[in-house]
Write a protein that holds these residues in place. Structure first.
Motif, PDB file in Angstrom:
ATOM      1  N   CYS A   1      42.418   8.415  26.394  1.00 55.88           N
ATOM      2  CA  CYS A   1      43.741   7.763  26.298  1.00 55.88           C
ATOM      3  C   CYS A   1      44.349   7.996  24.927  1.00 55.88           C
ATOM      4  O   CYS A   1      45.544   8.324  24.816  1.00 55.88           O
ATOM      5  CB  CYS A   1      43.604   6.265  26.557  1.00 55.88           C
ATOM      6  SG  CYS A   1      43.413   5.884  28.285  1.00 55.88           S
ATOM      7  N   LEU A   2      43.535   7.842  23.880  1.00 50.87           N
ATOM      8  CA  LEU A   2      44.061   8.090  22.540  1.00 50.87           C
ATOM      9  C   LEU A   2      44.538   9.523  22.416  1.00 50.87           C
ATOM     10  O   LEU A   2      45.614   9.802  21.872  1.00 50.87           O
ATOM     11  CB  LEU A   2      42.961   7.829  21.502  1.00 50.87           C
ATOM     12  CG  LEU A   2      42.600   6.379  21.279  1.00 50.87           C
ATOM     13  CD1 LEU A   2      41.403   6.300  20.341  1.00 50.87           C
ATOM     14  CD2 LEU A   2      43.765   5.626  20.684  1.00 50.87           C
ATOM     15  N   LEU A   3      43.713  10.419  22.966  1.00 51.26           N
ATOM     16  CA  LEU A   3      44.085  11.832  22.935  1.00 51.26           C
ATOM     17  C   LEU A   3      45.400  12.042  23.651  1.00 51.26           C
ATOM     18  O   LEU A   3      46.274  12.777  23.188  1.00 51.26           O
ATOM     19  CB  LEU A   3      42.967  12.634  23.609  1.00 51.26           C
ATOM     20  CG  LEU A   3      43.106  14.142  23.550  1.00 51.26           C
ATOM     21  CD1 LEU A   3      42.884  14.590  22.131  1.00 51.26           C
ATOM     22  CD2 LEU A   3      42.100  14.788  24.458  1.00 51.26           C
ATOM     23  N   ARG A   4      45.512  11.366  24.796  1.00 50.38           N
ATOM     24  CA  ARG A   4      46.730  11.514  25.584  1.00 50.38           C
ATOM     25  C   ARG A   4      47.925  11.065  24.780  1.00 50.38           C
ATOM     26  O   ARG A   4      48.969  11.732  24.750  1.00 50.38           O
ATOM     27  CB  ARG A   4      46.583  10.660  26.861  1.00 50.38           C
ATOM     28  CG  ARG A   4      47.542  10.902  27.960  1.00 50.38           C
ATOM     29  CD  ARG A   4      48.718   9.931  27.997  1.00 50.38           C
ATOM     30  NE  ARG A   4      48.387   8.548  27.777  1.00 50.38           N
ATOM     31  CZ  ARG A   4      48.068   7.703  28.744  1.00 50.38           C
ATOM     32  NH1 ARG A   4      48.033   8.092  29.973  1.00 50.38           N
ATOM     33  NH2 ARG A   4      47.797   6.457  28.442  1.00 50.38           N
ATOM     34  N   ASP A   5      47.799   9.957  24.089  1.00 49.47           N
ATOM     35  CA  ASP A   5      48.932   9.463  23.309  1.00 49.47           C
ATOM     36  C   ASP A   5      49.289  10.432  22.187  1.00 49.47           C
ATOM     37  O   ASP A   5      50.470  10.748  21.979  1.00 49.47           O
ATOM     38  CB  ASP A   5      48.598   8.085  22.724  1.00 49.47           C
ATOM     39  CG  ASP A   5      48.444   7.051  23.806  1.00 49.47           C
ATOM     40  OD1 ASP A   5      47.773   6.030  23.562  1.00 49.47           O
ATOM     41  OD2 ASP A   5      48.996   7.263  24.905  1.00 49.47           O
ATOM     42  N   ASP A   6      48.255  10.915  21.490  1.00 45.78           N
ATOM     43  CA  ASP A   6      48.530  11.872  20.403  1.00 45.78           C
ATOM     44  C   ASP A   6      49.213  13.107  20.932  1.00 45.78           C
ATOM     45  O   ASP A   6      50.227  13.574  20.386  1.00 45.78           O
ATOM     46  CB  ASP A   6      47.204  12.288  19.751  1.00 45.78           C
ATOM     47  CG  ASP A   6      46.700  11.222  18.819  1.00 45.78           C
ATOM     48  OD1 ASP A   6      45.504  11.247  18.501  1.00 45.78           O
ATOM     49  OD2 ASP A   6      47.513  10.373  18.420  1.00 45.78           O
ATOM     50  N   VAL A   7      48.612  13.641  22.000  1.00 44.76           N
ATOM     51  CA  VAL A   7      49.166  14.882  22.538  1.00 44.76           C
ATOM     52  C   VAL A   7      50.575  14.660  23.057  1.00 44.76           C
ATOM     53  O   VAL A   7      51.446  15.524  22.920  1.00 44.76           O
ATOM     54  CB  VAL A   7      48.242  15.412  23.660  1.00 44.76           C
ATOM     55  CG1 VAL A   7      48.915  16.521  24.431  1.00 44.76           C
ATOM     56  CG2 VAL A   7      46.947  15.914  23.078  1.00 44.76           C
ATOM     57  N   ALA A   8      50.841  13.480  23.609  1.00 39.69           N
ATOM     58  CA  ALA A   8      52.187  13.223  24.127  1.00 39.69           C
ATOM     59  C   ALA A   8      53.206  13.264  23.003  1.00 39.69           C
ATOM     60  O   ALA A   8      54.263  13.876  23.144  1.00 39.69           O
ATOM     61  CB  ALA A   8      52.221  11.877  24.839  1.00 39.69           C
ATOM     62  N   SER A   9      52.865  12.637  21.889  1.00 31.17           N
ATOM     63  CA  SER A   9      53.837  12.643  20.793  1.00 31.17           C
ATOM     64  C   SER A   9      54.014  14.046  20.240  1.00 31.17           C
ATOM     65  O   SER A   9      55.139  14.480  19.957  1.00 31.17           O
ATOM     66  CB  SER A   9      53.405  11.670  19.703  1.00 31.17           C
ATOM     67  OG  SER A   9      52.156  12.034  19.216  1.00 31.17           O
ATOM     68  N   GLU A  10      52.921  14.797  20.137  1.00 36.66           N
ATOM     69  CA  GLU A  10      53.042  16.172  19.659  1.00 36.66           C
ATOM     70  C   GLU A  10      53.860  17.000  20.619  1.00 36.66           C
ATOM     71  O   GLU A  10      54.705  17.809  20.220  1.00 36.66           O
ATOM     72  CB  GLU A  10      51.662  16.812  19.533  1.00 36.66           C
ATOM     73  CG  GLU A  10      50.743  16.187  18.526  1.00 36.66           C
ATOM     74  CD  GLU A  10      51.206  16.452  17.109  1.00 36.66           C
ATOM     75  OE1 GLU A  10      51.757  17.534  16.870  1.00 36.66           O
ATOM     76  OE2 GLU A  10      51.014  15.572  16.261  1.00 36.66           O
ATOM     77  N   LEU A  11      53.590  16.767  21.892  1.00 37.00           N
ATOM     78  CA  LEU A  11      54.278  17.570  22.901  1.00 37.00           C
ATOM     79  C   LEU A  11      55.776  17.314  22.875  1.00 37.00           C
ATOM     80  O   LEU A  11      56.570  18.226  23.088  1.00 37.00           O
ATOM     81  CB  LEU A  11      53.729  17.240  24.299  1.00 37.00           C
ATOM     82  CG  LEU A  11      52.619  18.137  24.807  1.00 37.00           C
ATOM     83  CD1 LEU A  11      52.189  17.693  26.180  1.00 37.00           C
ATOM     84  CD2 LEU A  11      53.059  19.575  24.851  1.00 37.00           C
ATOM     85  N   TYR A  12      56.148  16.056  22.596  1.00 39.80           N
ATOM     86  CA  TYR A  12      57.587  15.761  22.541  1.00 39.80           C
ATOM     87  C   TYR A  12      58.272  16.634  21.501  1.00 39.80           C
ATOM     88  O   TYR A  12      59.296  17.269  21.779  1.00 39.80           O
ATOM     89  CB  TYR A  12      57.778  14.279  22.211  1.00 39.80           C
ATOM     90  CG  TYR A  12      59.203  13.819  22.349  1.00 39.80           C
ATOM     91  CD1 TYR A  12      60.074  13.863  21.273  1.00 39.80           C
ATOM     92  CD2 TYR A  12      59.682  13.354  23.571  1.00 39.80           C
ATOM     93  CE1 TYR A  12      61.383  13.464  21.416  1.00 39.80           C
ATOM     94  CE2 TYR A  12      60.990  12.950  23.707  1.00 39.80           C
ATOM     95  CZ  TYR A  12      61.833  12.996  22.631  1.00 39.80           C
ATOM     96  OH  TYR A  12      63.144  12.607  22.768  1.00 39.80           O
ATOM     97  N   GLU A  13      57.632  16.678  20.345  1.00 36.12           N
ATOM     98  CA  GLU A  13      58.248  17.496  19.295  1.00 36.12           C
ATOM     99  C   GLU A  13      58.226  18.970  19.638  1.00 36.12           C
ATOM    100  O   GLU A  13      59.178  19.703  19.365  1.00 36.12           O
ATOM    101  CB  GLU A  13      57.500  17.264  17.982  1.00 36.12           C
ATOM    102  CG  GLU A  13      57.933  15.987  17.338  1.00 36.12           C
ATOM    103  CD  GLU A  13      56.849  15.414  16.468  1.00 36.12           C
ATOM    104  OE1 GLU A  13      56.867  14.195  16.265  1.00 36.12           O
ATOM    105  OE2 GLU A  13      55.980  16.195  16.018  1.00 36.12           O
TER     106      GLU A  13
END
Lengths: 142, 113, 632
Positions: free
Chosen positions: A119-131
């Motif tokens: 889940c933490l990974l998912r959150d990190d990756v989501a924010s990175e992916l947005y950018e």
């Protein structure tokens, strides 16, 4: 119900047999040893019915056999111990229960940890992916 | 589990005791068969033998009484397979995520060159 | 002739002559009495030599028979079971003892035989000899006991040093993770999921035995290879159909080509050799059982469900159709040790690796879990095992129809099909948006996919904006990707339901882009100080657009002397026309227009060649246009 009774009876019978085997083997070892020592007595001036050499041979043979009995009893005891070990490993309920609960607890903890990390990974990756998406779609080179 | 290994070790010790007992019995008889047997030796060996056998008997009786208290004849119906499977599925999830991230990395490296 | 001659018959001399005295008298040896005779005969028997005589007789008799079979019998005899010599010795001992018993019985009756002591000189009783004999006996007895003790000690020490680990400790290790029980003299184990709620017909019973000590000459399988782990003391015998390892190969096929494969080629599925550790073997077998149960359930549902395009169940493969032309295919792949040689080349793993298979696993686990964890009835005296909804059905007085509806659940196949359909749709949507965005760069299309999604629903937020003018105007668009349809929510709140056809999404994007252009120009006009005279999202004049509707806007400059008219359609190019007042043409009085003052009205519109204009994108060009048309 009757099956349970027969099972517990079987268990009782089995454990009783272990007890009996142990007592018999130890008794056999001790008795045979004592008999060997007894046989070592040299008879003083006894007129035996049997010829001396024959008696000697017989005594030697008896000592031989009793010694073998001692060894056999010892080996039976070893087998008994191995049986008890096996029975212990397979049928010791509290330890099986504990093993199962420990395993389950450990596995669940690991799984929860894995999932929380994901889940933490998912959150990190989501924010990175947005950018990254922002960057990609705004660029002229696609 | 630790208690059980402890018990198995105790049973191993009992096995060793039996061997020791037999050895002292043999020694005692050998001593007797010498030309000049020292009775002290014989007696000490014999007492060793008897004492060791008593230890063996006590130890085994203790284990057998423990078994009478603790075991049943039936097999245990539970297992930890459920949580094992769930954990393996969690591992697969992680592995999958890792594979995707490595693919992303590979893409990045390809385009950096 | 009739004379009878006396023939006298004398017995031969029975008794041997012992002595002839000086007067010619012969003294015969006394015949032996019965007991003496028996003693003499008994002395003749050599009990120690009986067997040798027998064997010698046997060996002597074989050449007489001169048959090869006899020789073979002789040569075979030593290789008979090792107790043979013991048996023969015991048998001969039995014969002797029975003879002895018979003799004693006969002697007891005292009719035919009487035991009398043989008169011999009483032997001297040598105590020393007796002592020596006793000591010899003791030595042999001690030697036996010590040899036995030594044997035991060696076997114990060997158990510590040898490469095999202790049997009982290994058994304990096994029992920590696996179910074991004892039946008779066998140790059996159970690796099926019955203990956690499976109801599969196949039972996973395996047998555990002590493994034989490995031959020391066969240890170097790979002398320079990796370190060989300690061979285990346990040997596990699995039922033949559970050996090896298996996985479920999930593939999405578009007609004949594969577009997404979900094979489980994780390192956990490794081929299992026959000499791998028992832990690996058991795990593999458990996996095989799990996959079998899963596949059998899927196959059963595939046959029971009756969709419009029927599902195909052939051997180890199930094929179900998702969209026309797109199929989903499950196959149960079982890797056994024999298949190792013909290594199947799995297709290159594309996207969706393992996600679908993982969902299948989750379904099965859920099923197991539900079988065990039944919901508690409230009140506690209610029936166990009834789901919550059905429990409430009584108090809430649900009618039959509602009850049936609420208790309907999707089968696994349906659930997986839904998930796969959603996956395909999502991939397709991504692809469409990406291609459209890369082809049309004028308004930028920025798509942000939501990070939170479910297996059957995801959403994407699309922003249509022009580069450099992001703050002036942007068109948002939200698309929810569901199982078979798309739901688009536009800027003004309109909700449009699209089907899975890719063209519909493309048309939607195109129309949104064209509306964006026009709306953006309106906002730009506000910035530039121009006044919007009229705007329309769906103009009714002009040529009919092939797709959607054209939008248009008419703007006037601040001074009012320039008017720009823009018309934009989804598929047509943008048309920009400008008119200025006063009119620039020379005035020629005609019948209608006679006065020069009419020249002050605005003139006709002239089209602007946008492609020749300076500017990065349309709005830039518009800005430039408005800037140069603005007269102070």
């Amino acid at each position: 119900m009757s099956q349970q009774k027969t099972l517990s009876q079987n268990k009782e019978a089995l454990l009783k047999s272990y007890n009996k085997r142990m007592k018999d083997d130890i008794k056999s070892m001790v008795d045979n040893f004592i008999e060997i020592i007894k046989l070592a007595r040299v008879p003083q001036d006894e007129d035996s019915q049997v010829l001396r050499p024959l008696q000697n041979n017989q005594d030697q043979y008896e000592m031989h056999v009793r010694a073998c009995n001692v060894v056999r009893a010892g080996e039976c005891l070893m087998k008994l111990i191995s049986d008890i070990k096996q029975y212990l490993v397979l049928n010791d309920f509290p330890s099986i229960n504990e093993a199962i609960s420990q395993n389950t607890r450990f596995d669940k903890n690991m799984q929860n940890e894995c999932d929380s990390r994901l889940c933490l990974l998912r959150d990190d990756v989501a924010s990175e992916l947005y950018e990254l998406e922002e960057e990609y779609y705004s660029s002229a080179y696609k | 589990m630790a208690a059980l290994t402890q018990r198995l070790k105790e049973l191993d010790d009992i096995e060793r005791d039996i061997t020791t007992a037999m050895q002292s019995a043999g020694q005692a008889i050998l001593e007797l068969s010498k030309d000049k047997p020292s009775l002290k030796q014989v007696e000490s060996q014999t007492s060793n033998f008897v004492k060791t056998l008593e230890n063996v008997e006590n130890g085994l009786t203790k284990h057998i009484t423990y078994l009478t208290q603790v075991s049943t004849g039936q097999a245990h119906e539970g297992s930890s397979y459920a949580s094992q499977k769930d954990l393996s599925m969690a591992w697969h999830r992680i592995h999958h995520a890792r594979a995707r991230l490595m693919e992303l990395e590979r893409l990045k490296n390809k385009h950096m060159q | 002739m009739a004379l009878s001659v006396n023939v006298s018959v004398e017995a031969a001399q029975e008794y041997q002559v012992q002595e002839i005295t000086y007067d010619g008298q012969e003294i015969y040896t006394q015949p032996l009495s019965m007991s003496e005779n028996l003693t003499k005969l008994a002395h003749k028997i050599d009990f120690g030599k009986v067997d040798d005589d027998d064997s010698q007789d046997h060996l002597e008799s074989t050449p007489n028979f001169c048959g090869e079979e006899q020789k073979e019998l002789v040569t075979f005899q030593p290789s008979l079971w090792p107790w043979d010599s013991v048996r023969t010795k015991l048998r001969s001992a039995l014969t002797e003892i029975s003879v002895l018993v018979d003799v004693l019985n006969i002697a007891k009756e005292k009719r035919y035989m009487v035991l009398d002591p043989v008169s011999q000189d009483p032997p001297e009783v040598k105590n020393v000899a007796i002592l020596v004999a006793k000591k010899k006996g003791l030595v042999s007895a001690a030697a036996i006991i010590q040899k036995g003790a030594e044997r035991l000690r060696i076997s114990q020490a060997e158990g510590k040093n040898r490469s095999l680990s202790d049997f009982h400790l290994e058994l304990l290790n096994m029992r920590q993770k696996w179910r074991l029980r004892k039946q008779g003299s066998l140790i059996l184990g159970d690796l099926s999921y019955r203990s956690v709620g499976s109801r599969f017909w196949q039972n996973g019973t395996y047998e555990v035995t002590k493994s034989e000590q490995p031959n020391t000459t066969v240890t170097s399988l790979s002398p320079g290879g990796p370190q060989v782990p300690r061979p285990s003391a346990l040997k596990v015998t699995l039922p033949s159909e559970l050996e090896g390892n298996s996985y479920i190969h999930v593939v999405i096929q578009k007609d004949t080509e594969t577009i997404a494969a979900g094979d489980f080629t994780s390192p956990f599925i490794s081929p299992i050799h026959s000499d791998s550790h028992w832990m690996n073997k058991l795990e593999g077998a458990q996996n095989v059982l799990f996959c079998k149960e899963l596949f059998s359930q899927l196959a059963r549902e595939a046959v029971q469900l009756q969709p419009s395009i029927p599902n195909l169940v052939v051997g180890n493969q199930i094929t179900a159709s998702l969209f026309p032309g797109v199929q989903l295919c499950f196959s149960l792949c079982h890797l056994t040790a024999q298949d190792k040689s013909k290594a199947t080349i799995l297709p290159a793993p594309l996207e969706n690796k393992a996600v679908l298979e993982h969902s299948l696993y989750q379904l099965l686990r859920e099923h197991h879990h539900q079988n065990i964890h039944l919901p508690t009835p409230h009140p506690v005296t209610g029936t166990l095992g009834v789901s919550k909804r059905r429990q409430i059905a009584g108090p809430e007085a649900l009618d039959r129809h509602t009850l049936m509806e609420s208790c309907k659940t999707n089968t696994w196949l349906e659930q997986i099909i839904e998930q796969t359909q959603h996956t395909i749709l999502r991939l397709r949507t991504m692809y469409i948006i990406d291609t459209y965005a890369s082809e049309n760069k004028d308004p930028l299309i920025v798509a942000h996919w939501a990070s939170l999604s479910s297996p059957t629903c995801s959403s994407v937020k699309i922003n249509i904006m022009t580069h450099g003018y992001e703050t002036i105007y942007r068109t948002p668009l939200v698309i929810h990707v569901e199982r078979k349809t798309l739901k688009a929510v536009c800027r003004d709140g309109r909700v449009m339901n699209l089907s899975y056809e890719p063209q519909e999404l493309t048309y939607l994007l195109m129309s949104q882009v064209s509306q964006h252009q026009v709306n953006a120009v309106q906002c730009l006009a506000k910035v530039m100080g121009w006044k919007v005279l009229s705007s329309s999202s769906h103009v009714g004049v002009g040529p009919v657009e092939p797709i959607g509707n054209a939008s248009s806007v008419v703007m006037a400059s601040s001074t009012g002397d320039r008017v720009i008219a823009i018309r934009c359609g989804p598929q047509t190019d943008i048309q920009v026309s400008v008119s200025s007042s006063p009119q620039e043409q020379d005035f020629y009085p005609s019948t209608l227009v006679r006065d020069r003052k009419w020249q002050n009205l605005s003139g006709s519109f002239r089209e602007v060649a946008l492609e020749k204009m300076e500017g990065k994108n349309f709005l830039n060009k518009m800005e430039n246009l408005m800037a140069c048309l603005t007269t102070c």
